[in-house]
Design an enzyme around this catalytic site. Sequence first.
Site, PDB file in Angstrom:
ATOM      1  CB  CYS A  84      -1.732  -1.169   6.113  1.00  0.00           C
ATOM      2  SG  CYS A  84      -1.366   0.600   6.170  1.00  0.00           S
ATOM      3  CB  CYS A 101     -21.636 -10.265  20.917  1.00  0.00           C
ATOM      4  SG  CYS A 101     -20.154 -10.283  19.876  1.00  0.00           S
ATOM      5  CB  CYS A 114      -0.968   0.010   1.195  1.00  0.00           C
ATOM      6  SG  CYS A 114      -0.160   0.201   2.785  1.00  0.00           S
ATOM      7  CG  HIS A 163      -2.041   4.185   3.847  1.00  0.00           C
ATOM      8  ND1 HIS A 163      -2.714   3.174   3.183  1.00  0.00           N
ATOM      9  CD2 HIS A 163      -2.900   5.230   3.907  1.00  0.00           C
ATOM     10  CE1 HIS A 163      -3.920   3.584   2.877  1.00  0.00           C
ATOM     11  NE2 HIS A 163      -4.065   4.833   3.302  1.00  0.00           N
ATOM     12  CB  CYS A 210      -5.665   0.420   4.096  1.00  0.00           C
ATOM     13  SG  CYS A 210      -4.037  -0.232   3.674  1.00  0.00           S
TER      14      CYS A 210
END
Length: 838
Positions: A176, A316, A150, A152, A179
């Site tokens: 990442c 949950c 990526c 970033h 992302c």
Amino acid sequence: MQEQEIGLLSKYNEGLCINTDPNSILMSILDMSLHRQMGSDRDLQSSASSVSLPSVKKAPKKRRISIGSLFRRKKENKRKSRELNGGVDGIASIESIHSEMCTDKNSIFSTNTSSDNGLTSISKQIGDFIECPLCLLRHSKDRFPEIMTCHHRSCVDCLRQYLRIEISESRVNISCPECTERFNPHDIRLILSDDVLMEKYEEFMLRRWLVADPDCRWCPAPDCGYAVIAFGCASCPKLTCGREGCGTEFCYHCKQIWHPNQTCDAARQERAQSLRLRTIRSSSISYSQESGAAADDIKPCPRCAAYIIKMNDGSCNHMTCAVCGCEFCWLCMKEISDLHYLSPSGCTFWGKKPWSRKKKILWQLGTLVGAPVGIALIAGIAIPAMIIGIPVYVGRKIHNRYEGKDVSKHKRNLAIAGGVTLSVIVSPVVAAVTVGIGVPIMLAYVYGVVPISLCRSGGCGVSAGNGKGVRIEFDDENDINVGGTNTAVDTTSVAEARHNPSIGEGSVGGLTGSLSASGSHMDRIGAIRDNLSETASTMALAGASITGSLSGSAMVNCFNRLEVQADVQKERYSLSGESGTVSLGTVSDNASTKAMAGSILNSYIPLDKEGNSMEVQVDIESKPSKFRHNSGSSSVDDGSAARSHPGGLSGGLPEGKSSATKWSKEATAGKKSKSGKLRKKSNMKINETREDMDAQLLEQQSTNSSEFEAPSLSDSMPSVADSHSSHFSEFSCSDLESMKTSCSHGSTDYHARFATVNILPEVENDRLENSPHQCSISVLTKTASCSEDPQLNHIAEEHSNNGIRPNVDLYFGNALKETNNNHSHQTMELKVAIQTDI
């Protein structure tokens, strides 16, 4: 002409002096430079900052003129005029002034350019720093590593800390921070620069891959971590660890230590039993609510068995394993799909425990009964809603589409009217198709999927009894064994029962215990029966002794009462306060019992193959038949039997044939169903001395048969001395008939009619710890009279019971004999039932 030129030059010079004053020119140049610097600074700030500020127009600078400057200017004018009178000298002075002005401008321009170069260098240095999106600090570009997957960028310190946390928590699919793109392992190695963490990362990746392989088996040895990938080893399940120094042999199917000559279920049961014994015998272990809650918060993954801790924060029940990525339900511990909590499984999305069986059954019945009404109501609401709602929806969509466009109003209204008309025609068809397809699907789900799923998971509570038809079981809400944790729950329950036993509720604590009963003051026969309960509660009593009353329910008339005291520490069981002791050993599946010296009872919990406990009933009935015993042993001291007072149980026996016969029939039926499981080992004859001894005892009892005294169990028990143990086989019909014949002739040598008895090996020098864990209790008692020659029929009946706590109920019903001159002698019946419900 000359004078006119001089006048013109003077006027020209005066104009030049006014316009070309060096001070004013210098001041103007400085003002221009300042304006230029301010403009450049403003441009720099506007380029550096992302928000542009509105430009403010600077007010013109006003010059102040003093009185001294006016007089000085006049003097300078006079001097300049004098100099200009020289002609050429005046012109030269003007050229010098222009040259000086040019040099001043060049110097100012040079300073401006140098300042501009410094500012550009500073701006270049500021542009080399980048802000990290994680720590929000500015770092240089060389501290931002490039990622392959990526675009970033984050600083290397933040990325290194992020990777350390992810690897330490065994997360190998590291993405990442900004992302969802996953890191490349090469990037992880470059960022970490730590060999130890990289080894952990590679090991976790390997484990995650091996867990998905169905043929992978991990070595069960501690601290081994070696995996064996076995293909086609189902027929030959013995595997060997290949790590140097280990060599552990384990099973392919159960993934545990190799168990020769045993099935996986038997080995699993033996391991659970040994673990249970170790847990219960250790007195230092205590169970509390905190420990139970902690155990509920830690559960293994159903796929990879990695232990997972769930925080009790109201989260949950949909869990995801970090090791293998398995999605499972925390309540039922099964792999689930997205529709798991909508199915009738009883698992709730936010609850702390699943529904009980009662709630499941009620929900199922309510669904089956209310489904037609609910479906009809839904269809009745859906049809008009669709017929009316579809045209309204279509009209609003067309109106919103034409709104704001340059379309005539007539054309827009025509389009809306056409769309609504068409939807009115189509909407009934759509409603009919929807209801026609949806209603059968809902009915099929309610009457097909719901019952099948509930019964398949065992939630419907319907089970087939032992020849008694179909039985619907309702369990308590608190007695729910969640899938996969049955063994652990059973172990804990047994351990809890050890501390707080209660005979009144039909429970006996622990796996080892003893009972001592006193029968010296039995004045009346008790007709009180303690209630049996599968979920018997435990009651804390002082000390380690337990007292309770155990009595038989043979007759309604009460003539005797037997009080039983249970003492876990003494481990003794005596059925008489004066004399006569009965030793009850443990009985396993192969019907081997151990005769113990003294009055010792080792009360192990009998378990069947599925780990359930056993219920043992022993009925002793006096009837003309042979002495054959089903899985039992008796050890009675000769001396104690000889010293017993003459009043025996046969002394006063009223007629109680109705209830005693009922018990004997039930016991006989149970005995016949279990007779196929016994094994005969060897045969031996009863010696003459034993026959003579038994005959003398029977004569002594028959002479005192008319007396009504306090009965004693020791009077009716013959002597089987010297630690001998007799293991009798079941009754046979032919032997029974022949025995009746011999008894009718008044024969006293009925002991010679014994067919065979089984010799028990190792009846001496045995300890309690060596006795088998699966046991049933059986008592041999002989009570008869010489005139009637009755025999005791011993019937052992075993029943599977799912109760957790052991229950012991001892029932003694004594049938008193009545003599009538107009009628013949009736056969007296003795009913003794020892019931162990565990």
